[in-house]
Design an enzyme around this catalytic site. Structure first.
Site, PDB file in Angstrom:
ATOM      1  N   GLY A  91       0.875  -1.164   0.000  1.00 45.82           N
ATOM      2  CA  GLY A  91       0.000   0.000   0.000  1.00 45.82           C
ATOM      3  C   GLY A  91       0.908   1.208   0.000  1.00 45.82           C
ATOM      4  O   GLY A  91       2.119   1.098  -0.233  1.00 45.82           O
ATOM      5  N   GLY A  93       3.303   3.028   1.396  1.00 43.45           N
ATOM      6  CA  GLY A  93       4.191   2.806   2.530  1.00 43.45           C
ATOM      7  C   GLY A  93       5.103   3.955   2.860  1.00 43.45           C
ATOM      8  O   GLY A  93       5.621   4.043   3.977  1.00 43.45           O
ATOM      9  N   LYS A 114       6.146  11.162  -1.949  1.00 42.88           N
ATOM     10  CA  LYS A 114       7.097  10.059  -1.809  1.00 42.88           C
ATOM     11  C   LYS A 114       8.129  10.505  -0.789  1.00 42.88           C
ATOM     12  O   LYS A 114       8.755  11.550  -0.952  1.00 42.88           O
ATOM     13  CB  LYS A 114       7.751   9.745  -3.154  1.00 42.88           C
ATOM     14  CG  LYS A 114       8.628   8.493  -3.161  1.00 42.88           C
ATOM     15  CD  LYS A 114       9.130   8.222  -4.569  1.00 42.88           C
ATOM     16  CE  LYS A 114       9.930   6.920  -4.631  1.00 42.88           C
ATOM     17  NZ  LYS A 114      10.375   6.635  -6.032  1.00 42.88           N
ATOM     18  N   GLY A 127       9.877   4.951   5.577  1.00 44.86           N
ATOM     19  CA  GLY A 127       8.966   5.928   5.005  1.00 44.86           C
ATOM     20  C   GLY A 127       9.632   7.130   4.387  1.00 44.86           C
ATOM     21  O   GLY A 127       8.975   8.117   4.060  1.00 44.86           O
ATOM     22  N   ARG A 180       4.367  14.654  -6.246  1.00 41.08           N
ATOM     23  CA  ARG A 180       4.046  14.393  -7.645  1.00 41.08           C
ATOM     24  C   ARG A 180       2.685  14.985  -7.983  1.00 41.08           C
ATOM     25  O   ARG A 180       1.751  14.905  -7.182  1.00 41.08           O
ATOM     26  CB  ARG A 180       3.957  12.893  -7.927  1.00 41.08           C
ATOM     27  CG  ARG A 180       5.194  12.079  -7.683  1.00 41.08           C
ATOM     28  CD  ARG A 180       4.846  10.611  -7.900  1.00 41.08           C
ATOM     29  NE  ARG A 180       5.989   9.730  -7.800  1.00 41.08           N
ATOM     30  CZ  ARG A 180       6.025   8.627  -7.071  1.00 41.08           C
ATOM     31  NH1 ARG A 180       4.966   8.276  -6.362  1.00 41.08           N
ATOM     32  NH2 ARG A 180       7.105   7.867  -7.055  1.00 41.08           N
ATOM     33  N   ARG A 187      -4.529   2.454  -9.010  1.00 38.49           N
ATOM     34  CA  ARG A 187      -3.674   1.480  -9.683  1.00 38.49           C
ATOM     35  C   ARG A 187      -4.454   0.214 -10.014  1.00 38.49           C
ATOM     36  O   ARG A 187      -5.520  -0.045  -9.434  1.00 38.49           O
ATOM     37  CB  ARG A 187      -2.499   1.105  -8.766  1.00 38.49           C
ATOM     38  CG  ARG A 187      -1.788   2.300  -8.144  1.00 38.49           C
ATOM     39  CD  ARG A 187      -1.140   1.925  -6.814  1.00 38.49           C
ATOM     40  NE  ARG A 187      -0.644   3.103  -6.118  1.00 38.49           N
ATOM     41  CZ  ARG A 187       0.620   3.461  -6.043  1.00 38.49           C
ATOM     42  NH1 ARG A 187       1.542   2.711  -6.616  1.00 38.49           N
ATOM     43  NH2 ARG A 187       0.995   4.535  -5.393  1.00 38.49           N
ATOM     44  N   ASP A 255       1.051  -2.857  -9.219  1.00 40.84           N
ATOM     45  CA  ASP A 255       0.784  -1.725  -8.330  1.00 40.84           C
ATOM     46  C   ASP A 255       1.427  -0.444  -8.846  1.00 40.84           C
ATOM     47  O   ASP A 255       1.207   0.623  -8.273  1.00 40.84           O
ATOM     48  CB  ASP A 255       1.272  -2.025  -6.911  1.00 40.84           C
ATOM     49  CG  ASP A 255       2.764  -2.325  -6.854  1.00 40.84           C
ATOM     50  OD1 ASP A 255       3.171  -3.312  -7.482  1.00 40.84           O
ATOM     51  OD2 ASP A 255       3.515  -1.581  -6.196  1.00 40.84           O
ATOM     52  N   ASN A 256       2.203  -0.536  -9.930  1.00 44.37           N
ATOM     53  CA  ASN A 256       2.824   0.644 -10.531  1.00 44.37           C
ATOM     54  C   ASN A 256       2.176   1.029 -11.857  1.00 44.37           C
ATOM     55  O   ASN A 256       2.745   1.817 -12.608  1.00 44.37           O
ATOM     56  CB  ASN A 256       4.317   0.399 -10.764  1.00 44.37           C
ATOM     57  CG  ASN A 256       5.119   0.416  -9.478  1.00 44.37           C
ATOM     58  OD1 ASN A 256       4.670   0.955  -8.472  1.00 44.37           O
ATOM     59  ND2 ASN A 256       6.285  -0.184  -9.492  1.00 44.37           N
TER      60      ASN A 256
END
Length: 457
Positions: A91, A93, A114, A127, A180, A187, A255-256
């Protein structure tokens, strides 16, 4: 915060889905916040260009909420196949959805992070994001945008004053938080989580959300099939644009893969120096699963995982029919992408397909530089220095009409703008050793000049 009300349009659409799709979290409290990059060009499109540097840092380093948008950051829940192995324990993270808003095209946009701290999905991670990782992502997204790839945009990079330990680079290393700007963060893996939990209502709600907010359609009995069709078409276009750009994402896990077909999440990316289908970006991709030439296959496979997830709420036959058309969408998409980079107008499907085959054959056989070839051939001409291996390409190019002349100053530079790994490392080295950001900013300016030249009609 003084913003033009007609330009700044906050949203909270994600809240429609309910608390089962995300977890409210808090951002890390960083020791310091040094603004290293702000994307004013992107900010202008969402009404945030008027922010002072102090306001910018308050929002994108300290994460004070943007007025009218989300009041707390949300870590999104998802699963995914990672190198074809299913992982239900992932998830957001080390990131979260910070805000939503509309851009100047009316699209729903996300500001996601990120390196903003730990979440319930961090597992054993800290993290955080290394400053080098943030610099690399800015360079990747700027280059891809310049080369016509639909990509998330690096919106902000702030150094955060922590010393991070990493096993794959010299440590301790500097830390950063990246923001971003993306056309959604839903996703394929978001759907996979719901299918894993057998949550039919959740899949229907997420399908309706994506169709409404990203494709301008309302749900109905055929909603899963229409959604899959959009994702297959956009995925084929994304794969094609990677090939024309000579780009290797490196980690095309499910997931990307964004359901809007926008590229995002850049880790071990590379630009291939030559047209080598086996060229890989990730040192850990021992089998070459996501090698340069296998990226269309990888994205197709990920789209199939979406079809499997949607099977929970749809008959199989129409989903299979959509998946099987991936190749039909990919072939014209790669032709259009290569023609765009060559500055040529399309002709007909057969001619365009022949051009692609000739270019790929010549580049692969001659071991020529991808960037140099497209720079030299822009507009349809090819210098005599290209030998017999390019005779077929030269003959095919002669039948095409240029969409743009070589009048932009970029074409007078004598050499193409590129982003090979040695240059990335050199840019980082000047930052790491001397805190000298001049090469970084000069490169962004050069990339944007290239993008302007390529986009001129």
């Amino acid at each position: 915060m003084t913003l033009p009300p007609q330009a700044y349009r906050p949203e909270t659409a994600i809240l429609e889905l309910g608390s089962g799709f995300y977890d409210p979290v808090e951002a890390a409290d960083f020791p310091e916040t040094k603004l290293r990059f702000r994307n004013d060009r992107a900010a202008a499109g969402i009404g945030l260009m008027a922010l002072s540097d102090a306001e910018w840092v308050a929002h994108f380093g300290r994460f004070a909420p943007l007025e009218g948008s989300l009041t707390r950051p949300l870590a999104l829940r998802y699963h995914g196949h990672q190198f074809r192995v299913y992982n239900p324990d992932i998830g957001d993270g080390r990131g979260f959805l910070f805000a939503q808003l509309r851009d100047d095209r009316g699209r729903l946009m996300d500001l996601g992070t990120k390196g903003s701290g730990q979440t319930p999905w961090s597992r054993f991670g800290d993290g955080r994001l290394t400053l080098k990782g943030g610099v690399r992502e800015v360079l990747a997204t700027e280059m891809l945008e310049g080369l016509g790839v639909e990509t998330s945009r690096s919106f902000s990079l702030i150094e955060t004053g922590e010393a991070l330990e990493r096993g794959d680079e010299p440590s301790p290393t500097r830390s950063a938080v990246l923001v971003r700007l993306s056309h959604g963060h839903i996703r394929i893996g978001t759907f996979q989580r719901l299918a894993y939990d057998r949550d039919e209502d959740g899949i229907r709600a997420l399908t309706a959300y994506v169709l409404r907010h990203y494709y301008g359609e309302e749900a109905g009995d055929d909603a899963p099939v229409r959604l899959l069709d959009h994702v297959v078409r956009r995925g084929a276009r994304l794969a094609a644009s990677y090939m024309a750009a000579g780009f290797v994402h490196g980690v095309l896990n499910s997931d990307n893969i964004n359901v809007t077909g926008e590229s995002f999440d850049y880790g071990p990316w590379r630009f291939a120096p030559t047209w080598d289908p086996t060229f890989t970006a990730a040192y850990f991709d021992h089998a070459g699963l996501y090698a340069f030439g296998r990226q269309p296959e990888a994205i197709h496979w990920d789209a199939m995982q979406l079809a499997v997830s949607l099977r929970l709420v749809s008959e199989a036959e129409p989903l299979i029919a959509v998946i099987e058309r991936f190749g039909e969408h990919y072939q014209p998409a790669v032709a259009n992408a290569i023609l765009w980079r060559l500055g040529l107008r399309p002709r007909d499907a057969e001619s365009d397909r022949g051009l692609v085959q000739a270019v790929e054959k010549a580049l692969r056989g001659d071991n020529a530089s991808i960037d140099r070839f497209f720079f030299d051939a822009f507009g349809g001409g090819l210098p005599d220095s290209y030998g017999p291996a390019f005779d077929e390409v030269r003959a095919v190019l002669a039948g095409y009409e240029p969409r743009s002349e070589r009048s932009h100053a970029y074409w007078q530079a004598g050499s193409p703008c590129s982003m090979l790994i040695d240059e990335v490392e050199a840019i980082w080295s000047t930052i790491d050793r001397h805190d000298d950001w001049s090469a970084f900013h000069a490169k962004i300016a050069a990339i944007r000049q290239m993008g302007a030249a390529l986009s001129t009609d």
